[in-house]
Design a protein around this motif. Structure first.
Motif, PDB file in Angstrom:
ATOM      1  N   UNK A 250       3.657  11.793  -0.321  1.00 10.96           N
ATOM      2  CA  UNK A 250       4.347  10.614  -0.856  1.00 10.96           C
ATOM      3  C   UNK A 250       3.464   9.845  -1.832  1.00 10.96           C
ATOM      4  N   UNK A 251       2.216   9.584  -1.447  1.00 11.55           N
ATOM      5  CA  UNK A 251       1.377   8.711  -2.263  1.00 11.55           C
ATOM      6  C   UNK A 251       0.825   9.424  -3.499  1.00 11.55           C
ATOM      7  N   UNK A 252       0.795  10.744  -3.510  1.00 15.01           N
ATOM      8  CA  UNK A 252       0.410  11.461  -4.723  1.00 15.01           C
ATOM      9  C   UNK A 252       1.380  11.148  -5.858  1.00 15.01           C
TER      10      UNK A 252
ATOM     11  N   UNK B 296       0.825  -1.213   0.000  1.00 17.76           N
ATOM     12  CA  UNK B 296       0.000   0.000   0.000  1.00 17.76           C
ATOM     13  C   UNK B 296       0.857   1.260   0.000  1.00 17.76           C
ATOM     14  N   UNK B 297       2.006   1.183   0.643  1.00 16.82           N
ATOM     15  CA  UNK B 297       2.844   2.369   0.787  1.00 16.82           C
ATOM     16  C   UNK B 297       3.888   2.423  -0.329  1.00 16.82           C
ATOM     17  N   UNK B 298       5.078   2.909  -0.006  1.00 14.19           N
ATOM     18  CA  UNK B 298       6.138   3.028  -0.999  1.00 14.19           C
ATOM     19  C   UNK B 298       7.292   2.079  -0.718  1.00 14.19           C
ATOM     20  N   UNK B 299       7.021   0.976  -0.010  1.00 19.86           N
ATOM     21  CA  UNK B 299       8.077   0.038   0.372  1.00 19.86           C
ATOM     22  C   UNK B 299       8.282  -1.083  -0.626  1.00 19.86           C
ATOM     23  N   UNK B 300       7.190  -1.662  -1.107  1.00 18.95           N
ATOM     24  CA  UNK B 300       7.262  -2.877  -1.911  1.00 18.95           C
ATOM     25  C   UNK B 300       6.623  -2.682  -3.274  1.00 18.95           C
ATOM     26  N   UNK B 301       7.026  -3.515  -4.218  1.00 14.51           N
ATOM     27  CA  UNK B 301       6.393  -3.539  -5.536  1.00 14.51           C
ATOM     28  C   UNK B 301       6.131  -4.981  -5.922  1.00 14.51           C
ATOM     29  N   UNK B 302       5.188  -5.169  -6.808  1.00 13.15           N
ATOM     30  CA  UNK B 302       4.877  -6.514  -7.286  1.00 13.15           C
ATOM     31  C   UNK B 302       5.942  -6.965  -8.273  1.00 13.15           C
ATOM     32  N   UNK B 303       6.241  -8.243  -8.252  1.00 12.34           N
ATOM     33  CA  UNK B 303       7.193  -8.790  -9.220  1.00 12.34           C
ATOM     34  C   UNK B 303       6.497  -9.342 -10.457  1.00 12.34           C
ATOM     35  N   UNK B 304       5.164  -9.418 -10.388  1.00 14.79           N
ATOM     36  CA  UNK B 304       4.389  -9.945 -11.511  1.00 14.79           C
ATOM     37  C   UNK B 304       3.095  -9.154 -11.560  1.00 14.79           C
ATOM     38  N   UNK B 305       2.874  -8.403 -12.606  1.00 12.95           N
ATOM     39  CA  UNK B 305       1.791  -7.416 -12.642  1.00 12.95           C
ATOM     40  C   UNK B 305       0.413  -8.018 -12.421  1.00 12.95           C
TER      41      UNK B 305
END
Length: 476
Positions: free
Chosen positions: A436-438, A74-83
């Protein structure tokens, strides 16, 4: 939140905690229909009822890894590895029926319900050993306070069940967050009076070297955090100082030792049950370590924003982050993942999930001192964490209150990443989430950031079942 399932037969886990004198005698549950059932007529089965909660907390739908994963996406820490794995968490477009958000709500309230069962069950159990009875009741209150804290910070105003009355709990309205906090504080002040400084073993009496059962310091750590979130800076600093001053028990350790089992930095940890048939040390290690191409397994990696937040000489990036290169695609893609926990699966139990640790107390006190205008003292605490990470100290002549608060927010970002939702909560309480989230939400494919998304939706099934509930703004 509604069924009153009582776990009677479970694995005898482990758990070391603490004991002291208290006033848990002759307490009567207001409006409660619970009786001192057979489970609370015996010391062993009463203890097992409590231990089962810890066992579930380790690896169920609200495990430490799940809290870190959901809030990190939800935040700016992680991203998905597979869309194709996006379920709305990553894009900040969570539906009211989202299975993960619903699971977090249901599981959190399950633990609260079970804690209430233990508390009131022990309260009416005259056959229990008085010391065991007092210990179990104190730990039950601690568990309730812990999960109320997480639920209110994820969902906002929430129902506040404090008895075992099924009919009453099924129709509870949402209580204001300030009232939830007051209940948490009341519970924790009681726990502080009832638990001792030592950690204890499975028999609720003997001292133990294991830090997997809450003691007085664990209650103090949570109370410091709650006071911080409420803006009660003097109170938060005082609670944090209590633990920092316990130098015979708690100390900052080298980066590669922080997350080991019974680390002297640990205030409270969770461990797997015995026997550990899954061979999992921690759910974080099991879920965060990437060792296969993402197309074969739903995984998440460290975001570019987090990766870029580390300074050039920050040793946490070297010690707490690892990488995996997916060569099954062309060109190959390298993913960076949290590596605070080094063991994914293993027979040798080396690591426990960290719930509270000393570094948080230093940064809580630093923030409180900054808010109170005590710049030099705040810097002293902040520099304790920076120096361990190999960073140069910050000097007072370069700081004012607001510059220092921003430095503390940055330090919390790189110190507590993927730990217990810290980043998501920090962005909200320190007023930085919209800024940040904007930027982050559109970059994640979520469209325009809406400030109402700082709270998760109340699960739609709960609103259907309880006519006294209403939905958070911004959700249908």
């Amino acid at each position: 939140m509604r069924d009153r399932r009582m776990r009677c037969f479970i694995l005898i886990l482990w758990l070391p905690g603490a004991v002291s004198c208290g006033k848990f005698l002759d307490v009567v549950a207001p409006g409660s229909k619970i009786e001192a059932s057979k489970i609370y007529e015996d010391n062993t089965t009463a203890m097992m009822a409590l231990y089962s909660i810890y066992g579930s907390m380790f690896n169920q739908g609200a495990s430490p890894a799940k809290i870190a994963r959901y809030t990190g996406l939800c935040s700016d820490e992680l991203k998905l590895t597979w869309s194709s794995d996006d379920d709305g968490l990553y894009s900040n477009n969570i539906s009211t029926g989202n299975v993960y958000v619903t699971g977090m709500w249901n599981t959190g309230y399950l633990y609260i319900r079970d804690a209430n069962d233990v508390y009131w069950g022990c309260a009416g159990a005259e056959k229990l050993d008085p010391l065991i009875r007092k210990q179990l009741m104190a730990e039950a209150l601690f568990i309730r306070a812990y999960w109320l804290f997480y639920l209110t910070n994820l969902y906002g105003d929430i129902p506040l069940p404090v008895t075992t009355d099924v009919q009453v709990n099924a129709l509870l309205p949402r209580s204001l967050q300030r009232d939830v906090y007051q209940q948490i504080i009341s519970d924790l002040l009681t726990v502080q009076n009832e638990l001792g400084d030592n950690y204890i073993g499975p028999d609720c009496v003997s001292p133990s070297s294991e830090r997997t059962r809450p003691n007085k310091a664990a209650a103090t750590a949570l109370l410091a955090r709650v006071y911080l979130f409420m803006g009660r800076y003097e109170d938060a600093a005082a609670q944090a100082s209590t633990i920092i001053d316990m130098t015979d028990t708690y100390a900052l350790v080298p980066l590669d030792q922080v997350f080991l089992k019974n680390s002297t930095e640990a205030i409270w940890q969770l461990m797997p049950g015995t026997p550990n048939v899954t061979k999992i040390n921690t759910t974080e290690g099991n879920e965060f370590i990437i060792n296969v191409p993402p197309k074969y397994k739903t995984q998440q990696a460290i975001s570019n924003a987090l990766l870029g937040a580390f300074g050039q000489y920050d040793q946490r990036k070297k010690s707490w982050i690892n990488s995996f290169t997916d060569r099954s695609v062309a060109p190959a893609i390298t993913y960076y993942f949290p590596y605070k926990y080094k063991v994914r699966i293993g027979d040798d139990l080396k690591e426990y999930s960290m719930i509270f640790r000393l570094a948080e107390m230093y940064l809580i006190r630093a923030e409180c001192r900054a808010q109170l205008g005590e710049i030099a003292a705040a810097l002293a605490d902040l520099n304790m964490i920076r120096q361990r990470a190999g960073l140069p100290v910050l000097s007072a002549d370069q700081q004012d209150k607001y510059t220092l608060l921003n430095a503390i927010l940055k330090e919390r970002q790189v110190e507590f990443f993927t730990e217990q939702g810290h980043r998501w909560f920090d962005l909200k309480r320190m007023g930085a989430i919209d800024t940040v989230m904007t930027i982050e939400t559109p970059a994640k494919g979520g469209g325009i950031w809406n400030a109402t998304k700082r709270l998760w939706p109340i699960p739609k099934e709960e609103i259907v079942q309880d006519p006294n509930l209403y939905q958070n703004p911004g959700y249908p």
